[in-house]
Write a protein that holds these residues in place. Structure first.
Motif, PDB file in Angstrom:
ATOM      1  N   ARG A   1      -8.419 -10.582   5.254  1.00 43.20           N
ATOM      2  CA  ARG A   1      -8.454 -10.271   3.825  1.00 43.20           C
ATOM      3  C   ARG A   1      -8.783  -8.786   3.661  1.00 43.20           C
ATOM      4  NH1 ARG A   1     -11.678 -10.008  -0.774  1.00 43.20           N
ATOM      5  NH2 ARG A   1     -10.903 -11.173  -2.549  1.00 43.20           N
ATOM      6  N   ILE A   2      -7.971  -8.090   2.848  1.00 47.75           N
ATOM      7  CA  ILE A   2      -8.146  -6.659   2.628  1.00 47.75           C
ATOM      8  C   ILE A   2      -8.060  -6.385   1.133  1.00 47.75           C
ATOM      9  CG2 ILE A   2      -7.293  -4.349   3.193  1.00 47.75           C
ATOM     10  CD1 ILE A   2      -5.630  -5.911   5.472  1.00 47.75           C
ATOM     11  N   GLU A   3      -9.109  -5.797   0.562  1.00 56.51           N
ATOM     12  CA  GLU A   3      -9.069  -5.317  -0.819  1.00 56.51           C
ATOM     13  C   GLU A   3      -8.730  -3.836  -0.771  1.00 56.51           C
ATOM     14  OE1 GLU A   3     -12.250  -6.152  -3.543  1.00 56.51           O
ATOM     15  OE2 GLU A   3     -12.528  -8.167  -2.714  1.00 56.51           O
ATOM     16  N   HIS A   4      -7.769  -3.425  -1.604  1.00 58.97           N
ATOM     17  CA  HIS A   4      -7.316  -2.023  -1.573  1.00 58.97           C
ATOM     18  C   HIS A   4      -6.694  -1.641  -2.902  1.00 58.97           C
ATOM     19  CE1 HIS A   4      -3.098  -3.358  -1.155  1.00 58.97           C
ATOM     20  NE2 HIS A   4      -3.635  -4.368  -0.480  1.00 58.97           N
ATOM     21  N   THR A   5      -6.354  -0.373  -3.035  1.00 60.81           N
ATOM     22  CA  THR A   5      -5.742   0.115  -4.277  1.00 60.81           C
ATOM     23  C   THR A   5      -4.299   0.580  -4.081  1.00 60.81           C
ATOM     24  OG1 THR A   5      -6.689   2.307  -3.881  1.00 60.81           O
ATOM     25  CG2 THR A   5      -7.954   0.801  -5.300  1.00 60.81           C
ATOM     26  N   CYS A   6      -3.732   0.361  -2.923  1.00 64.14           N
ATOM     27  CA  CYS A   6      -2.355   0.783  -2.640  1.00 64.14           C
ATOM     28  C   CYS A   6      -1.383   0.067  -3.578  1.00 64.14           C
ATOM     29  CB  CYS A   6      -2.007   0.478  -1.183  1.00 64.14           C
ATOM     30  SG  CYS A   6      -0.324   0.928  -0.733  1.00 64.14           S
ATOM     31  N   GLY A   7      -0.751   0.821  -4.456  1.00 64.86           N
ATOM     32  CA  GLY A   7       0.226   0.253  -5.381  1.00 64.86           C
ATOM     33  C   GLY A   7      -0.381  -0.503  -6.543  1.00 64.86           C
ATOM     34  N   ALA A   8      -1.705  -0.416  -6.721  1.00 59.58           N
ATOM     35  CA  ALA A   8      -2.360  -1.135  -7.816  1.00 59.58           C
ATOM     36  C   ALA A   8      -2.263  -0.347  -9.119  1.00 59.58           C
ATOM     37  CB  ALA A   8      -3.821  -1.396  -7.467  1.00 59.58           C
ATOM     38  N   LYS A   9      -2.276  -1.069 -10.223  1.00 60.11           N
ATOM     39  CA  LYS A   9      -2.317  -0.435 -11.539  1.00 60.11           C
ATOM     40  C   LYS A   9      -3.676   0.236 -11.723  1.00 60.11           C
ATOM     41  CE  LYS A   9       0.349  -4.319 -13.289  1.00 60.11           C
ATOM     42  NZ  LYS A   9       0.212  -5.579 -13.997  1.00 60.11           N
ATOM     43  N   PRO A  10      -3.758   1.262 -12.557  1.00 57.90           N
ATOM     44  CA  PRO A  10      -5.058   1.915 -12.801  1.00 57.90           C
ATOM     45  C   PRO A  10      -6.108   0.898 -13.252  1.00 57.90           C
ATOM     46  CG  PRO A  10      -3.287   3.191 -13.776  1.00 57.90           C
ATOM     47  CD  PRO A  10      -2.675   1.893 -13.307  1.00 57.90           C
ATOM     48  N   GLY A  11      -7.303   0.975 -12.660  1.00 58.23           N
ATOM     49  CA  GLY A  11      -8.390   0.073 -13.005  1.00 58.23           C
ATOM     50  C   GLY A  11      -8.339  -1.267 -12.295  1.00 58.23           C
ATOM     51  N   CYS A  12      -7.320  -1.487 -11.488  1.00 52.95           N
ATOM     52  CA  CYS A  12      -7.148  -2.755 -10.767  1.00 52.95           C
ATOM     53  C   CYS A  12      -7.208  -2.505  -9.267  1.00 52.95           C
ATOM     54  CB  CYS A  12      -5.796  -3.380 -11.103  1.00 52.95           C
ATOM     55  SG  CYS A  12      -5.548  -3.733 -12.858  1.00 52.95           S
TER      56      CYS A  12
ATOM     57  N   LEU B   1      -1.397  -6.880  14.859  1.00 56.88           N
ATOM     58  CA  LEU B   1      -0.569  -6.874  13.655  1.00 56.88           C
ATOM     59  C   LEU B   1       0.268  -5.600  13.539  1.00 56.88           C
ATOM     60  CD1 LEU B   1      -3.125  -8.325  11.083  1.00 56.88           C
ATOM     61  CD2 LEU B   1      -1.132  -9.494  12.054  1.00 56.88           C
ATOM     62  N   ALA B   2       0.033  -4.648  14.446  1.00 60.23           N
ATOM     63  CA  ALA B   2       0.724  -3.350  14.424  1.00 60.23           C
ATOM     64  C   ALA B   2       0.465  -2.675  13.076  1.00 60.23           C
ATOM     65  CB  ALA B   2       2.203  -3.517  14.730  1.00 60.23           C
ATOM     66  N   PHE B   3       1.516  -2.300  12.354  1.00 60.07           N
ATOM     67  CA  PHE B   3       1.350  -1.631  11.074  1.00 60.07           C
ATOM     68  C   PHE B   3       1.305  -2.660   9.951  1.00 60.07           C
ATOM     69  CE2 PHE B   3       3.809   1.524  13.621  1.00 60.07           C
ATOM     70  CZ  PHE B   3       2.769   2.420  13.797  1.00 60.07           C
ATOM     71  N   VAL B   4       0.248  -2.624   9.166  1.00 56.27           N
ATOM     72  CA  VAL B   4       0.130  -3.489   7.991  1.00 56.27           C
ATOM     73  C   VAL B   4       0.447  -2.621   6.787  1.00 56.27           C
ATOM     74  CG1 VAL B   4      -1.399  -4.945   6.615  1.00 56.27           C
ATOM     75  CG2 VAL B   4      -1.630  -4.908   9.114  1.00 56.27           C
ATOM     76  N   GLN B   5       1.635  -2.812   6.234  1.00 57.55           N
ATOM     77  CA  GLN B   5       2.101  -2.021   5.096  1.00 57.55           C
ATOM     78  C   GLN B   5       1.545  -2.630   3.810  1.00 57.55           C
ATOM     79  OE1 GLN B   5       3.666   0.778   5.492  1.00 57.55           O
ATOM     80  NE2 GLN B   5       4.415   0.621   7.572  1.00 57.55           N
ATOM     81  N   LEU B   6       0.483  -2.016   3.274  1.00 58.93           N
ATOM     82  CA  LEU B   6      -0.189  -2.557   2.104  1.00 58.93           C
ATOM     83  C   LEU B   6       0.647  -2.465   0.833  1.00 58.93           C
ATOM     84  CD1 LEU B   6      -3.814  -1.245   2.759  1.00 58.93           C
ATOM     85  CD2 LEU B   6      -2.901  -3.539   3.194  1.00 58.93           C
TER      86      LEU B   6
END
Length: 149
Positions: free
Chosen positions: A91-102, A121-126
């Protein structure tokens, strides 16, 4: 108390008594996961990667967590003791590609065949919404705070 309330009370007490016994007779299991987080092909440093065990009757177990280093690499080993085979997921929480404030939550479910082994997993493209390999399933969801009325 009603018969239903008494039944629920006894079921809860029995559950609380049984889980320690199951863990006492279960086997210690592990899973190792490594990879590198990417967002639009750029490294994602300082991001927490969590390794969990999916449970059926109780809350999922956090096995271990790791913060990615400068190049976005992570290496995580988690252990759990139980009778049945653990069902690991990352489980990964991140902001990659998230809307502002999300923020986004990426979950990567591993096939139980990886229990006792190491999965790269090699490269995990978020910035991708899914990944569907034969032994890995990835899903992404948006999490935004509730809007004020």
């Amino acid at each position: 108390l009603s018969n239903m309330a008494v039944s629920v009370k006894w079921a809860l007490l029995l559950t609380l008594a049984v889980f320690p016994i199951i863990e006492a007779i279960g086997s210690k299991q592990n899973v190792t996961v490594r990879g590198q987080l990417k967002c639009k092909y750029k490294n994602v440093p300082n991001t927490v990667v969590e390794l969990w065990d999916k449970e059926t009757l109780k809350k999922d177990d956090l096995l271990e967590k790791f913060t990615t280093e400068a190049q976005g690499h992570f290496f995580i080993v988690g252990y759990d003791t139980q009778i049945s085979k653990i069902k690991p997921y990352v489980r990964i929480e991140h902001t990659c590609g998230a809307k502002p404030g999300c923020h986004k939550v990426t979950e990567i479910t591993l096939d139980p065949m990886w229990v006792g082994k190491a999965k790269d997993l090699a490269f995990v493209q978020l910035d991708k919404d899914t990944r569907d390999d034969t032994d890995v399933k990835m899903s992404v969801r948006d999490e935004c705070p509730p809007k004020r009325a």
